[in-house]
Every structure is written in C-alpha cells, then in structure tokens.
Design a protein around this motif. Structure first.
Motif, PDB file in Angstrom:
ATOM      1  N   TYR A 218       0.826  -1.209   0.000  1.00 29.87           N
ATOM      2  CA  TYR A 218       0.000   0.000   0.000  1.00 29.87           C
ATOM      3  C   TYR A 218       0.864   1.265   0.000  1.00 29.87           C
ATOM      4  CZ  TYR A 218      -4.521  -2.306   0.708  1.00 29.87           C
ATOM      5  OH  TYR A 218      -5.672  -3.046   0.535  1.00 29.87           O
ATOM      6  N   ALA A 219       2.001   1.225   0.698  1.00 29.83           N
ATOM      7  CA  ALA A 219       2.876   2.392   0.761  1.00 29.83           C
ATOM      8  C   ALA A 219       3.527   2.660  -0.590  1.00 29.83           C
ATOM      9  CB  ALA A 219       3.944   2.190   1.832  1.00 29.83           C
ATOM     10  N   ILE A 220       3.943   1.607  -1.288  1.00 28.70           N
ATOM     11  CA  ILE A 220       4.529   1.786  -2.622  1.00 28.70           C
ATOM     12  C   ILE A 220       3.493   2.377  -3.569  1.00 28.70           C
ATOM     13  CG2 ILE A 220       5.436   0.561  -4.647  1.00 28.70           C
ATOM     14  CD1 ILE A 220       6.850  -1.350  -2.705  1.00 28.70           C
ATOM     15  N   GLU A 221       2.263   1.888  -3.468  1.00 30.47           N
ATOM     16  CA  GLU A 221       1.194   2.447  -4.313  1.00 30.47           C
ATOM     17  C   GLU A 221       1.001   3.931  -4.059  1.00 30.47           C
ATOM     18  OE1 GLU A 221      -2.569   3.927  -5.505  1.00 30.47           O
ATOM     19  OE2 GLU A 221      -2.080   3.564  -3.388  1.00 30.47           O
ATOM     20  N   ALA A 222       1.185   4.358  -2.807  1.00 37.86           N
ATOM     21  CA  ALA A 222       1.008   5.770  -2.456  1.00 37.86           C
ATOM     22  C   ALA A 222       2.218   6.619  -2.844  1.00 37.86           C
ATOM     23  CB  ALA A 222       0.748   5.906  -0.957  1.00 37.86           C
ATOM     24  N   GLY A 223       3.371   5.975  -3.099  1.00 42.49           N
ATOM     25  CA  GLY A 223       4.538   6.733  -3.528  1.00 42.49           C
ATOM     26  C   GLY A 223       5.762   6.614  -2.639  1.00 42.49           C
ATOM     27  N   LEU A 224       5.848   5.578  -1.804  1.00 37.72           N
ATOM     28  CA  LEU A 224       7.016   5.392  -0.942  1.00 37.72           C
ATOM     29  C   LEU A 224       8.278   5.271  -1.787  1.00 37.72           C
ATOM     30  CD1 LEU A 224       7.689   4.874   2.153  1.00 37.72           C
ATOM     31  CD2 LEU A 224       7.808   2.448   1.511  1.00 37.72           C
ATOM     32  N   ASP A 225       9.354   5.947  -1.360  1.00 33.92           N
ATOM     33  CA  ASP A 225      10.603   5.960  -2.117  1.00 33.92           C
ATOM     34  C   ASP A 225      11.707   5.124  -1.489  1.00 33.92           C
ATOM     35  OD1 ASP A 225       9.956   8.216  -4.119  1.00 33.92           O
ATOM     36  OD2 ASP A 225       9.512   9.146  -2.183  1.00 33.92           O
ATOM     37  N   SER A 226      11.707   5.024  -0.169  1.00 30.85           N
ATOM     38  CA  SER A 226      12.752   4.271   0.516  1.00 30.85           C
ATOM     39  C   SER A 226      12.166   3.627   1.760  1.00 30.85           C
ATOM     40  CB  SER A 226      13.942   5.172   0.871  1.00 30.85           C
ATOM     41  OG  SER A 226      13.608   6.120   1.873  1.00 30.85           O
ATOM     42  N   ALA A 227      12.909   2.672   2.324  1.00 29.22           N
ATOM     43  CA  ALA A 227      12.395   1.978   3.503  1.00 29.22           C
ATOM     44  C   ALA A 227      13.539   1.527   4.390  1.00 29.22           C
ATOM     45  CB  ALA A 227      11.558   0.769   3.093  1.00 29.22           C
ATOM     46  N   ILE A 228      13.321   1.650   5.688  1.00 27.28           N
ATOM     47  CA  ILE A 228      14.255   1.127   6.680  1.00 27.28           C
ATOM     48  C   ILE A 228      13.742  -0.267   7.022  1.00 27.28           C
ATOM     49  CG2 ILE A 228      15.276   1.508   8.953  1.00 27.28           C
ATOM     50  CD1 ILE A 228      14.390   4.507   8.551  1.00 27.28           C
ATOM     51  N   MET A 229      14.456  -1.300   6.582  1.00 31.30           N
ATOM     52  CA  MET A 229      13.920  -2.662   6.664  1.00 31.30           C
ATOM     53  C   MET A 229      15.046  -3.684   6.583  1.00 31.30           C
ATOM     54  SD  MET A 229      12.467  -3.257   2.799  1.00 31.30           S
ATOM     55  CE  MET A 229      12.851  -5.012   2.830  1.00 31.30           C
ATOM     56  N   ASP A 230      14.665  -4.942   6.738  1.00 34.02           N
ATOM     57  CA  ASP A 230      15.603  -6.048   6.631  1.00 34.02           C
ATOM     58  C   ASP A 230      15.640  -6.522   5.175  1.00 34.02           C
ATOM     59  OD1 ASP A 230      17.087  -8.347   6.764  1.00 34.02           O
ATOM     60  OD2 ASP A 230      15.692  -9.451   8.051  1.00 34.02           O
ATOM     61  N   PRO A 231      16.723  -6.260   4.447  1.00 31.56           N
ATOM     62  CA  PRO A 231      16.779  -6.689   3.042  1.00 31.56           C
ATOM     63  C   PRO A 231      16.902  -8.203   2.883  1.00 31.56           C
ATOM     64  CG  PRO A 231      18.887  -5.788   3.705  1.00 31.56           C
ATOM     65  CD  PRO A 231      17.946  -5.550   4.853  1.00 31.56           C
TER      66      PRO A 231
END
Length: 269
Positions: A218-231
C-alpha cells in the motif's frame, strides 16, 4: 526503492550483545548478508546508553566499512553525536544521517553541514511534543523541515521524510495515515523522498510478516521511495519487486525476474 538495511541496531538483542562484547564476527556477517541481499545503505544504530554510544558507533562504522563499500546511515537521536562523527571524518564516503526533526536545533545543526554535499538525511515528523497522531500535523512538520532544508541549501532529493509509521494495534487508521502523509508530502515537494520503518506497523500483532508486506504494498502504491527494513527478508523484498513491476516502475518486470533468479526472494539461494 532505496533500501536502508536495519540489522545493525542495538535494539536487536543479538546485536546489543555483540556490541557489548565487541563480537566482530557477528557484525561482519550481518553486514555481508544485507549487502548481498540488495541494501543500498547499511544502518548503524548502536542504541546504547549515551556515555557509550560514540565509541560503539565508531567501532561499528569501521567494521561496516571494512566489509562493504555501501554508504553508512549513521543513526542516533543525539544530533551532536551525529555532528561529531561527520566532522571527525570517520566515514570514507558520504552516507545518510538519521535523523533530524523539529525538536530543538537538530535541523539547524545538520543541514548546514551537509548542504552542497552528497550526504542524505532523514527527517522525522515529530517535534517537542512527540509524534502527532493527526495526519495534517505530521504534514505541517514535514513542510517545516523541507523549507529549512531548502533555506540551508540541502538538495531536496537528498532529504527523506519519515512520517513515523504508527502501530496498527494502537491506531486502527495507521495505514491510511501513512498513505495520506506520503501523498500530501509529495504534493508539497515532489522531489523529496518518503521513507519509513515499515515493521513498526505490525508491533504487537500476530503473524507480523503479513501485516508488514501489506503495508509495503500500500505504501509503494502511495509513492514510498525508501524503507528502513531487513533486506534479507524475502517476503518483503518479493513484495517490493512485485509492486514495482505491477506499477510499471520496472518495465516488463526485468528487475523482478533478475532478482528471482538471483535468489533474493521466492526461493533459497
């Protein structure tokens, strides 16, 4: 999607122990794993007591840089520590500063240092009153941070605004809040990037991976550009590659297919 690998963080019990015992082998292993999985930055967050944080951060930075050429995201609530680490030249190349916000003089301390450089910076939508639950208040704080960055000469494309993802368990509208923030901040400043610690949304929820993957989509659909996450989390990486292909950010799904063949999701390496 810009991936900020989150696994070198003293809030994680194994990393907390590794920092306390100066276990180089575990830190090096986690760095290598994240680099191989596709991280763009390696987060460096000692998350220890203030009197030990500087020494721990410098130790971690040295180990990270010995294992990978990826830029380091120096992560601390202590803006003067971040300033000191940059000024003393511990980083071999510009990375990312996490973070500034509207509490005190954090923006005024970091922005003049990184203006005109390749350094990137995360701005949290909080102030002296903490993290607001009202979306419009978050957006107002984001606008203030963006305006300050512009005044100090920071390239908007180097600024990542983090709207502070709220836990679904305590705020039922947390996903809608996140999406609304992403869209409204992009509307105000299209060049600014939006980031977030996605796993925050599933705090105290069962089967957290499903909530996290749904939030990412849902965040990517809204336009998220980066993420703090476990790759290294294949479910999350698979969601990212699939969403980017579905939204035509990955023409013909070339990155999706390549990542699958490389074993970054869907199958074991």
């Amino acid at each position: 999607m810009i991936i900020i690998g989150e696994k070198i963080n003293g809030a994680i019990p194994s990393i907390k122990t590794a920092i306390a015992e100066r276990d180089e082998a575990l830190i090096r292993e986690r760095v290598r794993q994240q680099a191989a999985a596709g991280a763009d930055f390696i987060d460096c967050a000692p998350s220890t007591v203030p009197e030990l944080e500087y020494e721990a951060m410098v130790w971690l930075i040295d180990l990270i840089q010995e294992e990978t050429a990826l830029p380091v995201c120096i992560d601390s609530p202590d803006v003067m520590l971040l300033k000191r680490v940059i000024e003393e030249g511990h980083l071999k190349r510009p990375g990312m500063v996490n973070s500034v916000n509207e509490e005190g003089i954090k923006c005024e301390t970091i922005f003049p240092m990184i203006a005109g450089t390749a350094w990137e910076v995360v701005g949290l939508t909080c102030d002296k009153n903490g993290i607001p639950t009202d979306t419009d208040k978050k957006v107002d704080i984001a606008k203030s941070i963006i305006d300050k960055a512009v005044r100090y000469g920071v390239d908007p494309e180097k600024l990542h605004i983090d709207p502070c993802v709220m836990a679904l368990s305590t705020m039922g509208a947390s996903m809608k809040d996140f999406q609304d923030c992403i869209r409204k901040i992009h509307e105000y400043a299209p060049g600014v990037k939006i980031t977030g610690a996605i796993s925050n949304i599933s705090f105290e929820m069962p089967a957290r991976k499903y909530v996290n993957s749904g939030c990412m989509a849902y965040a990517i659909e809204a336009g998220l550009d980066s993420a703090i996450m476990d790759p290294c989390n294949m479910d999350m990486m698979g969601t990212i590659y699939a969403c980017e292909a579905l939204m035509m950010k990955d023409k013909g799904g070339r990155k999706y297919n390549r990542a699958y063949r490389q074993g970054k999701f869907g199958q074991k390496k």
